[in-house]
Design a protein around this motif. Structure first.
Motif, PDB file in Angstrom:
ATOM      1  N   VAL A 174       0.860  -1.186   0.000  1.00 58.70           N
ATOM      2  CA  VAL A 174       0.000   0.000   0.000  1.00 58.70           C
ATOM      3  C   VAL A 174       0.894   1.233   0.000  1.00 58.70           C
ATOM      4  CG1 VAL A 174      -1.886   1.206   1.161  1.00 58.70           C
ATOM      5  CG2 VAL A 174      -1.706  -1.284   1.356  1.00 58.70           C
ATOM      6  N   GLU A 175       0.783   2.052  -1.036  1.00 61.78           N
ATOM      7  CA  GLU A 175       1.607   3.259  -1.166  1.00 61.78           C
ATOM      8  C   GLU A 175       0.869   4.467  -0.584  1.00 61.78           C
ATOM      9  OE1 GLU A 175       4.617   3.929  -2.938  1.00 61.78           O
ATOM     10  OE2 GLU A 175       5.006   1.988  -3.890  1.00 61.78           O
ATOM     11  N   HIS A 176       1.632   5.306   0.119  1.00 56.57           N
ATOM     12  CA  HIS A 176       1.074   6.543   0.675  1.00 56.57           C
ATOM     13  C   HIS A 176       2.018   7.692   0.402  1.00 56.57           C
ATOM     14  CE1 HIS A 176      -2.553   5.629   3.026  1.00 56.57           C
ATOM     15  NE2 HIS A 176      -2.045   4.420   3.087  1.00 56.57           N
ATOM     16  N   ALA A 177       1.451   8.851   0.177  1.00 58.60           N
ATOM     17  CA  ALA A 177       2.262  10.051  -0.039  1.00 58.60           C
ATOM     18  C   ALA A 177       2.570  10.701   1.305  1.00 58.60           C
ATOM     19  CB  ALA A 177       1.526  11.038  -0.935  1.00 58.60           C
ATOM     20  N   LEU A 178       3.775  11.258   1.405  1.00 57.56           N
ATOM     21  CA  LEU A 178       4.146  12.030   2.592  1.00 57.56           C
ATOM     22  C   LEU A 178       3.672  13.464   2.396  1.00 57.56           C
ATOM     23  CD1 LEU A 178       5.809  12.275   5.288  1.00 57.56           C
ATOM     24  CD2 LEU A 178       7.728  12.990   3.838  1.00 57.56           C
ATOM     25  N   GLN A 179       2.862  13.940   3.306  1.00 60.70           N
ATOM     26  CA  GLN A 179       2.340  15.301   3.197  1.00 60.70           C
ATOM     27  C   GLN A 179       3.276  16.287   3.908  1.00 60.70           C
ATOM     28  OE1 GLN A 179      -0.349  15.771   1.277  1.00 60.70           O
ATOM     29  NE2 GLN A 179      -0.510  13.566   0.980  1.00 60.70           N
ATOM     30  N   LEU A 180       4.493  16.390   3.379  1.00 69.52           N
ATOM     31  CA  LEU A 180       5.495  17.268   3.995  1.00 69.52           C
ATOM     32  C   LEU A 180       6.506  17.659   2.926  1.00 69.52           C
ATOM     33  CD1 LEU A 180       6.315  18.352   6.900  1.00 69.52           C
ATOM     34  CD2 LEU A 180       7.961  16.467   6.932  1.00 69.52           C
ATOM     35  N   ALA A 181       6.777  18.949   2.809  1.00 74.48           N
ATOM     36  CA  ALA A 181       7.751  19.443   1.831  1.00 74.48           C
ATOM     37  C   ALA A 181       9.096  19.672   2.503  1.00 74.48           C
ATOM     38  CB  ALA A 181       7.250  20.739   1.199  1.00 74.48           C
ATOM     39  N   GLU A 182      10.162  19.612   1.719  1.00 74.58           N
ATOM     40  CA  GLU A 182      11.518  19.776   2.256  1.00 74.58           C
ATOM     41  C   GLU A 182      11.685  21.095   2.998  1.00 74.58           C
ATOM     42  OE1 GLU A 182      15.059  19.135   3.587  1.00 74.58           O
ATOM     43  OE2 GLU A 182      14.156  17.566   2.353  1.00 74.58           O
ATOM     44  N   ASP A 183      11.085  22.168   2.490  1.00 73.06           N
ATOM     45  CA  ASP A 183      11.270  23.474   3.149  1.00 73.06           C
ATOM     46  C   ASP A 183      10.539  23.580   4.489  1.00 73.06           C
ATOM     47  OD1 ASP A 183       8.650  23.707   2.311  1.00 73.06           O
ATOM     48  OD2 ASP A 183       9.028  25.329   0.884  1.00 73.06           O
ATOM     49  N   GLN A 184       9.751  22.541   4.839  1.00 70.78           N
ATOM     50  CA  GLN A 184       9.088  22.518   6.149  1.00 70.78           C
ATOM     51  C   GLN A 184       9.929  21.794   7.204  1.00 70.78           C
ATOM     52  OE1 GLN A 184       5.374  20.829   4.144  1.00 70.78           O
ATOM     53  NE2 GLN A 184       4.466  22.030   5.775  1.00 70.78           N
ATOM     54  N   VAL A 185      11.039  21.190   6.772  1.00 67.90           N
ATOM     55  CA  VAL A 185      11.887  20.419   7.684  1.00 67.90           C
ATOM     56  C   VAL A 185      13.091  21.273   8.077  1.00 67.90           C
ATOM     57  CG1 VAL A 185      13.162  18.273   8.019  1.00 67.90           C
ATOM     58  CG2 VAL A 185      11.172  18.313   6.501  1.00 67.90           C
ATOM     59  N   VAL A 186      13.292  21.432   9.369  1.00 67.48           N
ATOM     60  CA  VAL A 186      14.366  22.300   9.864  1.00 67.48           C
ATOM     61  C   VAL A 186      15.736  21.664   9.676  1.00 67.48           C
ATOM     62  CG1 VAL A 186      15.300  23.438  11.922  1.00 67.48           C
ATOM     63  CG2 VAL A 186      12.830  23.404  11.527  1.00 67.48           C
ATOM     64  N   THR A 187      15.835  20.360   9.972  1.00 66.03           N
ATOM     65  CA  THR A 187      17.124  19.664   9.914  1.00 66.03           C
ATOM     66  C   THR A 187      17.501  19.338   8.478  1.00 66.03           C
ATOM     67  OG1 THR A 187      16.537  18.633  12.013  1.00 66.03           O
ATOM     68  CG2 THR A 187      18.412  17.708  10.843  1.00 66.03           C
ATOM     69  N   LYS A 188      18.764  19.542   8.141  1.00 64.16           N
ATOM     70  CA  LYS A 188      19.265  19.205   6.802  1.00 64.16           C
ATOM     71  C   LYS A 188      20.445  18.246   6.938  1.00 64.16           C
ATOM     72  CE  LYS A 188      16.391  22.273   5.278  1.00 64.16           C
ATOM     73  NZ  LYS A 188      15.073  21.819   4.807  1.00 64.16           N
ATOM     74  N   VAL A 189      20.545  17.286   6.005  1.00 71.08           N
ATOM     75  CA  VAL A 189      21.684  16.377   5.970  1.00 71.08           C
ATOM     76  C   VAL A 189      22.731  16.981   5.032  1.00 71.08           C
ATOM     77  CG1 VAL A 189      22.504  14.069   5.378  1.00 71.08           C
ATOM     78  CG2 VAL A 189      20.244  14.361   6.413  1.00 71.08           C
ATOM     79  N   LEU A 190      23.904  17.308   5.569  1.00 70.40           N
ATOM     80  CA  LEU A 190      24.972  17.897   4.776  1.00 70.40           C
ATOM     81  C   LEU A 190      25.919  16.835   4.232  1.00 70.40           C
ATOM     82  CD1 LEU A 190      25.877  20.957   7.027  1.00 70.40           C
ATOM     83  CD2 LEU A 190      24.196  20.830   5.184  1.00 70.40           C
ATOM     84  N   ASP A 191      26.162  15.792   5.017  1.00 70.11           N
ATOM     85  CA  ASP A 191      27.112  14.771   4.615  1.00 70.11           C
ATOM     86  C   ASP A 191      26.912  13.556   5.511  1.00 70.11           C
ATOM     87  OD1 ASP A 191      29.195  13.490   3.336  1.00 70.11           O
ATOM     88  OD2 ASP A 191      30.784  14.586   4.371  1.00 70.11           O
ATOM     89  N   PHE A 192      27.332  12.401   5.028  1.00 71.29           N
ATOM     90  CA  PHE A 192      27.348  11.193   5.845  1.00 71.29           C
ATOM     91  C   PHE A 192      28.795  10.769   6.018  1.00 71.29           C
ATOM     92  CE2 PHE A 192      27.605   6.555   6.163  1.00 71.29           C
ATOM     93  CZ  PHE A 192      26.885   6.358   7.326  1.00 71.29           C
ATOM     94  N   ILE A 193      29.225  10.660   7.261  1.00 70.55           N
ATOM     95  CA  ILE A 193      30.618  10.301   7.552  1.00 70.55           C
ATOM     96  C   ILE A 193      30.632   8.908   8.171  1.00 70.55           C
ATOM     97  CG2 ILE A 193      32.721  10.944   8.783  1.00 70.55           C
ATOM     98  CD1 ILE A 193      31.666  13.835   8.804  1.00 70.55           C
TER      99      ILE A 193
END
Length: 201
Positions: A174-193
């Protein structure tokens, strides 16, 4: 179903094995949830979940869900719980699972039993019986959430046995859409170490 960088965490399959027993007692379907990005192997993880006992798998795939961040994952899982009203929600007591479980339980205003070592059903009222050690391991206590739903619990990896696979077993996606846009999220992933690079500039 916890996954990271192309690999599903074994605690996900351990919980499906335990969840299968609870689902039989309740006469309910066993469902898995997969949150992730469009390029992640969500369909492959779903097929594996069916072989470990899942009847349905709910998938949310969105670029906002690329890599774990608390806010979009909490929103996604909370929306699914509010739509489908599960009796029980189980998560692995990993660093990610603990972070997500606490946030979702708070958002849903429900109880959460952490680090369980035993799960069972009270046949009289369908309540989840969550057992865990307390007082430094000198006592075992069983916690029951009578007032709110869903009943939530986390279980540490390798506490529950790994269930046997049933090759070829299938279920419903069952597929569902996420009702959230990137600009609504405060945290950003810059890099994975990764650990191999952790002590290098």
């Amino acid at each position: 179903i916890e996954h990271e960088r192309g690999h599903a965490h074994s605690v996900s399959w351990e919980l499906l094995g335990e969840g299968r027993k609870l689902a039989y007692q309740l006469g309910s379907p066993l469902c898995g949830v997969l949150l992730g990005g469009p390029d992640e192997k969500l369909d492959s993880f779903a097929k594996e979940a069916f072989t470990y006992g899942a009847d349905h798998v709910y998938i949310m795939r969105d670029t906002v869900l690329n890599g774990y961040r608390n806010e979009p994952f909490t929103k996604g899982l909370t929306d699914l719980v509010n739509k489908y009203k599960p009796e029980i929600v189980l998560l692995g007591a990993t660093s990610q699972g603990r972070d997500l479980a606490g946030s979702v339980a708070t958002t849903l205003a429900t109880g959460l039993t952490a680090d369980c070592t035993g799960l069972d059903i009270d046949a009289s009222d369908r309540s989840l019986l969550s057992s865990r050690p307390t007082f430094g391991g000198s006592l075992m206590c069983t916690i029951v959430n009578l007032a709110t739903r869903p009943q939530m619990a986390t279980v540490r990896p390798r506490v529950m046995p790994m269930p046997a696979k049933t090759p070829g077993r299938t279920g419903r996606l069952v597929e569902h859409a996420l009702q959230l846009a990137e600009d609504q999220v405060v945290t950003k992933v810059l890099d994975f170490i990764p650990d191999a690079r952790a002590d290098k500039p």
